[in-house]
Design an enzyme around this catalytic site. Sequence first.
Site, short mmCIF file in Angstrom:
data_model
loop_
_atom_site.label_atom_id
_atom_site.label_comp_id
_atom_site.label_asym_id
_atom_site.label_seq_id
_atom_site.Cartn_x
_atom_site.Cartn_y
_atom_site.Cartn_z
N HIS A 1 0.86 -1.17 0.00
CA HIS A 1 0.00 0.00 0.00
C HIS A 1 0.89 1.22 0.00
O HIS A 1 2.11 1.12 0.22
CB HIS A 1 -0.89 0.02 1.24
CG HIS A 1 -1.89 -1.10 1.29
ND1 HIS A 1 -2.93 -1.19 0.40
CD2 HIS A 1 -2.00 -2.17 2.11
CE1 HIS A 1 -3.65 -2.27 0.68
NE2 HIS A 1 -3.11 -2.89 1.71
N CYS B 1 -0.71 2.55 -4.46
CA CYS B 1 -1.45 3.76 -4.75
C CYS B 1 -0.59 4.98 -4.46
O CYS B 1 0.35 4.93 -3.68
CB CYS B 1 -2.73 3.84 -3.93
SG CYS B 1 -3.92 2.54 -4.32
#
Length: 468
Positions: free
Chosen positions: A296, A339
């Site tokens: 992430h 992301c």
Amino acid sequence: MNTDFHKLLFEVSEALVTDELAALKFLSLDHVPMRKLEAIQEPKAFFEVLQEKDMIEAGDLAFLRELLYRIGRIDLLAAHLGSSREQMERDLQVQGRAKVSAYRQLLYGIAEDLTPEDVKSVKFLLQKQLPKNKLQDNASMLQVFLEMERNRIIKEDDLTMLKDILKAFRADIKKKIDIYEEKKKELRYPVPVSVHPGEQGAEGKTTNLPVETYKMKNIPHGYCVILNNYIFNNPKYNRKGTVKDGEAVKRVFQWLQFETVEHMDLEAKEIYEKVKEYSKRDHRNMDCFVCFIFSHGEKQKIKGIDDEFVNIKDLVSCFSGSNCPSLAGKPKVFFIQACQGSVGHPAVAVEADFSGHLETDATPPTSIPDLADILIGMSTVEDYLSFRRTESGSVYIQCLCDKMELLCPQGVDLLTILTTVNEEVGGKEFKVWDQMPGGKLEKQMPQIITTLRKQLIFEIPQGQPIKE
């Protein structure tokens, strides 16, 4: 999915015979990796793969029309796709419309033109180049071409051996190859000005300067390090599907002769320490360094399994010329699946490495000042989400691995490969299952950041096909 669409594919598949399926697979090799096509034994499975690759879908059957036209099934074109030979000939004259490359068309045409006796002659003359079991009587000419490609005896820009074989008994076909090569010279792939600078000629045409290529001669070429975060301290952040990404990268880079190693589930500090550890190693007998990071993230940051962050800039800086002198002047490549924010590009039910059904992964830097010979391939641009399928892996990494399998054997440089990845991923839409009934459509746009000074072309080992 549209019922009429499925019915159409079913009816077309029922009408195809084994040799025609082999031809369709061969003509699709520019878009689907060989390893996927080899496993296909019947037309329905072939059409399923084309749908997975977004080559055909309800409302867009142009590629299917072209394939049927190329193999001469005009009856199926007319009966099921509302087209004709004349219509296809007009359509395919439009620049950019044809999806089957001139190279594939040429080889398929040669296979169709050769008589059974000609095929025997080709096999006889290839006895020293190919294993005997690949030249058996039941091996078709398309199968022989595939083996020649695997062993790099022929490729898109080098058909010398095929011409030498054919000139003795089929000078007419050798002439066709000559014509193909002349046209290819005229239509040589343009070099982007931003990557390979050119000079303006007298009539405003760009004159391309020669571009050097990074040396890629050592075995192994270098380390390929995979830092793959799957299980987080907070289980709601676990990244299903990321194991598939690791498997795909290991398969491709072991094939490319890199020393490939994967490290799972690292805290933020451990990510930095692991990268720093590799930067301190002796790379004098290596050509390159490659690092994949799956996790992430947020803008310019990667998240460890402990929910702490490490800056992308700090990781890349470990490989500056002063911090890693044994790699000075050699390419350092980072691929980051994460992301870079929490916003989706407004627009496959997939996931994004953020949380939710379609999962998201956020990250990377926007600049790499004072660092040469570095390329960063990021799964998404700054501030946006990056999507991952829980069953098959991330959209970006899987597409990247597929394109490398397709294009590395053709001698295509990494920057061009990444541009094709940008085109394919940027053209997709993803259904994000959030609070909206039925989900909403989002898009993803990968990004390339580079200070490479030369072309980076990965050498394919002679006679070594990619392993499953």
